[in-house]
Scaffold this active site. Sequence first.
Site, PDB file in Angstrom:
ATOM      1  CG  HIS A   1      -1.147   0.337   7.000  1.00 11.47           C
ATOM      2  ND1 HIS A   1      -0.216   0.407   7.905  1.00 11.47           N
ATOM      3  CD2 HIS A   1      -0.738   0.691   5.668  1.00 11.47           C
ATOM      4  CE1 HIS A   1       0.951   0.699   7.151  1.00 11.47           C
ATOM      5  NE2 HIS A   1       0.546   0.984   6.056  1.00 11.47           N
ATOM      6  CG  ASP A   2      -1.168   0.085  11.170  1.00  8.88           C
ATOM      7  OD1 ASP A   2      -1.928  -0.825  12.055  1.00  8.88           O
ATOM      8  OD2 ASP A   2      -0.393  -0.440  10.244  1.00  8.88           O
TER       9      ASP A   2
ATOM     10  N   GLY B   1       0.200   5.296   6.191  1.00  7.57           N
ATOM     11  CA  GLY B   1      -0.068   4.272   7.363  1.00  7.57           C
ATOM     12  C   GLY B   1       0.471   5.346   8.533  1.00  7.57           C
TER      13      GLY B   1
END
Length: 267
Positions: A121-122, A139
């Site tokens: 994520h991200d 992340g």
Amino acid sequence: MTHIHPTAIVDAKACIADDVEIGPYCTVGPNVKIGKGTRLISHAVVTGYTEMGENNTVYPFAAIGTLAQHARSNAPDAKLIIGNGNTFREHVTAHVGSDVDQKITIIGNHNLFLVASHIAHDCVLGDNIIMSNNATLAGHVHVEDRAIIGGLSAVLQFVRIGKGAMIGGMCGIAQDVIPYGIVMGGVRSGLDGLNLVGLRRSGVEAKLIFNLQKAYQDLFFNKEKSFTERVEELENNPEYKDNPLVQDVLTFVKNPSKYSILQPAQG
């Protein structure tokens, strides 16, 4: 004309370009957009708010656009934006963003993700990156253009990997790696120099490479001055003003980051 195998499950709300191929047993969710020329070979899952550009290829058992693996985030409206010409080999996972950041994961163009590599994520990835088998980004990692991450290597949350950097196999990266740097020493290893082979293969002029090598020595091996002082000296040295490689390194080390710059191993 779109080619969808009869065993595939494609939500009627998904936005699929006319010439996309979706093979046997694939699943495509309602909030997915897939650009022309893209192929889902078989057994692939593309879900979430995923926007996939043109001419991407997704191999069997890849999972693209699933929720972030984050204990404090469950953002079903988070996004995964993918550019053009990427290849996701078998069992690759790429997650949407999280609500502890900007709720978006970004993957650029012409990247190659080999078997079971993971984009968390991200993360923000540039273009022409290679992640080898089982390479893992935690992340919020940023990876710049043309970086290579070797098999079974892992990159810690929020770390930055500079353009043209080379991470060898089975490395653990917990600090920022400068553009064109090379790391080969395994878990928690230091910087091992410059990715000279990658620079030469990219067609960079020999004089620029030689000049970058000199700047590397000035930046990391002048023990009489602090790292900040060495950066300032390089910045003010007219010898390096016209070298785009050195300027890439200087821009990178001056940008704010959660972590310090990975240094050469002492020895």
